[in-house]
Design a protein around this motif. Sequence first.
Motif, mmCIF file in Angstrom:
data_model
loop_
_atom_site.group_PDB
_atom_site.id
_atom_site.type_symbol
_atom_site.label_atom_id
_atom_site.label_comp_id
_atom_site.label_asym_id
_atom_site.label_seq_id
_atom_site.Cartn_x
_atom_site.Cartn_y
_atom_site.Cartn_z
ATOM 1 N N GLU A 75 0.842 -1.194 0.000
ATOM 2 C CA GLU A 75 0.000 0.000 0.000
ATOM 3 C C GLU A 75 0.882 1.250 0.000
ATOM 4 O O GLU A 75 1.926 1.284 0.645
ATOM 5 C CB GLU A 75 -0.915 0.015 1.230
ATOM 6 C CG GLU A 75 -2.045 -0.991 1.173
ATOM 7 C CD GLU A 75 -3.034 -0.793 2.313
ATOM 8 O OE1 GLU A 75 -2.897 0.202 3.067
ATOM 9 O OE2 GLU A 75 -3.928 -1.639 2.450
ATOM 10 N N PHE A 76 0.473 2.263 -0.732
ATOM 11 C CA PHE A 76 1.237 3.503 -0.807
ATOM 12 C C PHE A 76 0.990 4.346 0.444
ATOM 13 O O PHE A 76 -0.148 4.455 0.919
ATOM 14 C CB PHE A 76 0.834 4.300 -2.044
ATOM 15 C CG PHE A 76 1.305 3.711 -3.335
ATOM 16 C CD1 PHE A 76 2.159 2.618 -3.368
ATOM 17 C CD2 PHE A 76 0.916 4.262 -4.557
ATOM 18 C CE1 PHE A 76 2.601 2.066 -4.563
ATOM 19 C CE2 PHE A 76 1.359 3.733 -5.759
ATOM 20 C CZ PHE A 76 2.202 2.633 -5.759
ATOM 21 N N LYS A 77 2.042 4.946 0.941
ATOM 22 C CA LYS A 77 1.940 5.827 2.104
ATOM 23 C C LYS A 77 1.374 7.167 1.664
ATOM 24 O O LYS A 77 1.962 7.856 0.826
ATOM 25 C CB LYS A 77 3.312 6.003 2.752
ATOM 26 C CG LYS A 77 3.903 4.711 3.308
ATOM 27 C CD LYS A 77 5.252 4.970 3.946
ATOM 28 C CE LYS A 77 5.861 3.676 4.498
ATOM 29 N NZ LYS A 77 5.056 3.114 5.600
ATOM 30 N N SER A 78 0.257 7.550 2.227
ATOM 31 C CA SER A 78 -0.418 8.779 1.785
ATOM 32 C C SER A 78 0.409 10.031 2.083
ATOM 33 O O SER A 78 0.281 11.041 1.375
ATOM 34 C CB SER A 78 -1.791 8.891 2.452
ATOM 35 O OG SER A 78 -1.676 8.965 3.864
ATOM 36 N N ALA A 79 1.276 9.969 3.102
ATOM 37 C CA ALA A 79 2.096 11.140 3.439
ATOM 38 C C ALA A 79 3.011 11.537 2.288
ATOM 39 O O ALA A 79 3.427 12.702 2.193
ATOM 40 C CB ALA A 79 2.918 10.860 4.689
ATOM 41 N N MET A 80 3.314 10.585 1.421
ATOM 42 C CA MET A 80 4.195 10.869 0.285
ATOM 43 C C MET A 80 3.535 11.812 -0.717
ATOM 44 O O MET A 80 4.197 12.351 -1.602
ATOM 45 C CB MET A 80 4.566 9.557 -0.425
ATOM 46 C CG MET A 80 5.208 8.519 0.466
ATOM 47 S SD MET A 80 6.885 8.953 0.952
ATOM 48 C CE MET A 80 7.792 8.421 -0.477
ATOM 49 N N PHE A 81 2.224 12.000 -0.595
ATOM 50 C CA PHE A 81 1.507 12.803 -1.582
ATOM 51 C C PHE A 81 1.047 14.159 -1.041
ATOM 52 O O PHE A 81 0.174 14.801 -1.611
ATOM 53 C CB PHE A 81 0.309 12.005 -2.114
ATOM 54 C CG PHE A 81 0.723 10.736 -2.802
ATOM 55 C CD1 PHE A 81 1.217 10.765 -4.097
ATOM 56 C CD2 PHE A 81 0.661 9.524 -2.147
ATOM 57 C CE1 PHE A 81 1.621 9.597 -4.731
ATOM 58 C CE2 PHE A 81 1.066 8.348 -2.777
ATOM 59 C CZ PHE A 81 1.551 8.389 -4.074
ATOM 60 N N ASN A 82 1.662 14.592 0.062
ATOM 61 C CA ASN A 82 1.373 15.931 0.572
ATOM 62 C C ASN A 82 1.669 16.991 -0.475
ATOM 63 O O ASN A 82 0.972 17.997 -0.589
ATOM 64 C CB ASN A 82 2.222 16.218 1.816
ATOM 65 C CG ASN A 82 1.674 15.533 3.056
ATOM 66 O OD1 ASN A 82 0.493 15.205 3.112
ATOM 67 N ND2 ASN A 82 2.523 15.295 4.031
ATOM 68 N N LEU A 83 2.720 16.752 -1.243
ATOM 69 C CA LEU A 83 3.144 17.725 -2.250
ATOM 70 C C LEU A 83 2.086 17.945 -3.319
ATOM 71 O O LEU A 83 1.932 19.051 -3.827
ATOM 72 C CB LEU A 83 4.447 17.266 -2.910
ATOM 73 C CG LEU A 83 5.716 17.462 -2.096
ATOM 74 C CD1 LEU A 83 6.856 16.700 -2.724
ATOM 75 C CD2 LEU A 83 6.056 18.931 -2.008
ATOM 76 N N VAL A 84 1.383 16.885 -3.671
ATOM 77 C CA VAL A 84 0.382 16.999 -4.725
ATOM 78 C C VAL A 84 -0.724 17.959 -4.307
ATOM 79 O O VAL A 84 -1.315 18.660 -5.134
ATOM 80 C CB VAL A 84 -0.200 15.617 -5.070
ATOM 81 C CG1 VAL A 84 -1.181 15.707 -6.216
ATOM 82 C CG2 VAL A 84 0.926 14.644 -5.428
ATOM 83 N N GLU A 85 -0.991 18.008 -3.004
ATOM 84 C CA GLU A 85 -2.039 18.887 -2.496
ATOM 85 C C GLU A 85 -1.630 20.360 -2.527
ATOM 86 O O GLU A 85 -2.467 21.238 -2.687
ATOM 87 C CB GLU A 85 -2.397 18.497 -1.059
ATOM 88 C CG GLU A 85 -3.076 17.146 -0.931
ATOM 89 C CD GLU A 85 -3.443 16.813 0.501
ATOM 90 O OE1 GLU A 85 -4.554 16.309 0.724
ATOM 91 O OE2 GLU A 85 -2.626 17.079 1.409
ATOM 92 N N VAL A 86 -0.318 20.614 -2.373
ATOM 93 C CA VAL A 86 0.132 22.007 -2.234
ATOM 94 C C VAL A 86 0.797 22.558 -3.493
ATOM 95 O O VAL A 86 1.075 23.742 -3.571
ATOM 96 C CB VAL A 86 1.098 22.154 -1.034
ATOM 97 C CG1 VAL A 86 0.399 21.781 0.253
ATOM 98 C CG2 VAL A 86 2.355 21.311 -1.229
ATOM 99 N N VAL A 87 1.084 21.710 -4.462
ATOM 100 C CA VAL A 87 1.661 22.177 -5.726
ATOM 101 C C VAL A 87 0.627 21.916 -6.819
ATOM 102 O O VAL A 87 0.589 20.835 -7.420
ATOM 103 C CB VAL A 87 2.988 21.457 -6.054
ATOM 104 C CG1 VAL A 87 3.607 22.041 -7.324
ATOM 105 C CG2 VAL A 87 3.961 21.563 -4.890
ATOM 106 N N PRO A 88 -0.242 22.889 -7.097
ATOM 107 C CA PRO A 88 -1.376 22.657 -8.004
ATOM 108 C C PRO A 88 -0.989 22.303 -9.436
ATOM 109 O O PRO A 88 -1.740 21.644 -10.138
ATOM 110 C CB PRO A 88 -2.134 23.993 -7.964
ATOM 111 C CG PRO A 88 -1.119 24.994 -7.515
ATOM 112 C CD PRO A 88 -0.220 24.264 -6.577
ATOM 113 N N ASP A 89 0.196 22.727 -9.886
ATOM 114 C CA ASP A 89 0.603 22.437 -11.258
ATOM 115 C C ASP A 89 1.476 21.188 -11.362
ATOM 116 O O ASP A 89 2.047 20.895 -12.406
ATOM 117 C CB ASP A 89 1.339 23.633 -11.861
ATOM 118 C CG ASP A 89 2.539 24.061 -11.026
ATOM 119 O OD1 ASP A 89 2.589 23.702 -9.832
ATOM 120 O OD2 ASP A 89 3.429 24.752 -11.557
ATOM 121 N N LEU A 90 1.579 20.434 -10.269
ATOM 122 C CA LEU A 90 2.393 19.211 -10.265
ATOM 123 C C LEU A 90 1.634 18.083 -10.957
ATOM 124 O O LEU A 90 0.520 17.742 -10.573
ATOM 125 C CB LEU A 90 2.723 18.810 -8.828
ATOM 126 C CG LEU A 90 3.564 17.536 -8.643
ATOM 127 C CD1 LEU A 90 4.949 17.708 -9.252
ATOM 128 C CD2 LEU A 90 3.679 17.187 -7.160
#
Length: 281
Positions: A164-179
């Motif tokens: 299972e993927f660790k959701s903490a790894m995707f904090n960046l996706v929430e704060v970098v809208p153009d990522l």
Amino acid sequence: MKVLADRCKSNIFEIAFAFVRAALFVFFVLIQVPIIAIIPRGRFSVKYMRFFMWTLCFATGVRIRTHGTLSKHRPLMCICNHISVFELMSMPVGFGCSFVGKIDIASYPLVGWIAKKFGVVFVDRRPSHAAEALADMTNQLRSASYPVVIFPEGTTTNGAYIREFKSAMFNLVEVVPDLMVQPMVITYRTRRNKCVSDQCLANEYAYFDNAKQTMGPNCEVERSAFGQIFHVAKLGGMTIHITALDPVPVTGMDRKEIAKKLHEIVSNKYMELKDKELNKR
């Protein structure tokens, strides 16, 4: 249906040749250290990393095969499963990527220094540094002209499944809208490009901790990182396939939803590729 053996046997000549390959591996690292020292960190150093990692793949007999197309959008974060240390060589060679890595790697002798030069974006997962670390990573990603890879499983596996993927790894996706997020899948085969059983993959090619596995076979011998590199060299190398999938739209999703969706995509594709290989036997 022919099933491959779970262990590959090496004769004295192959072992001797493995020592030659290992020496070549160390030689290629050492002679390139002065070059790495003078190149500036950024686009050029990441391009040079592609050549650097290619020399290490050549020394160990690792062949890279790519499938699919990498998005030209920047910033771009690639999501990939993680089986061994060889992902660190194969991803730059295959698609010109750098990585997102743990902050403690930065303090490793030589390895940490090379990683910094090669544009690795370091993650500080200590709760007391969370806000500062997130802001720093955001700035690094926005300025990166090259794709970066994360391994959201958080560790390597035996290759029988995708953790299972660790959701903490995707904090960046929430704060970098153009990522943009693009999933990838890694599969391993023998040096002659033949498929392998789960047990053979665990014994010979994967690099993992038996205690951290939740399913599938354990390896008979747990090796160090360099020990695994030497072992693959002793086998004559291997073939690594990297499949780039279509970018995934994640706008409006939170990190837990993103982690779940991407895990489903990567896991399903990995199992699909494994099934195809089994059917070819």
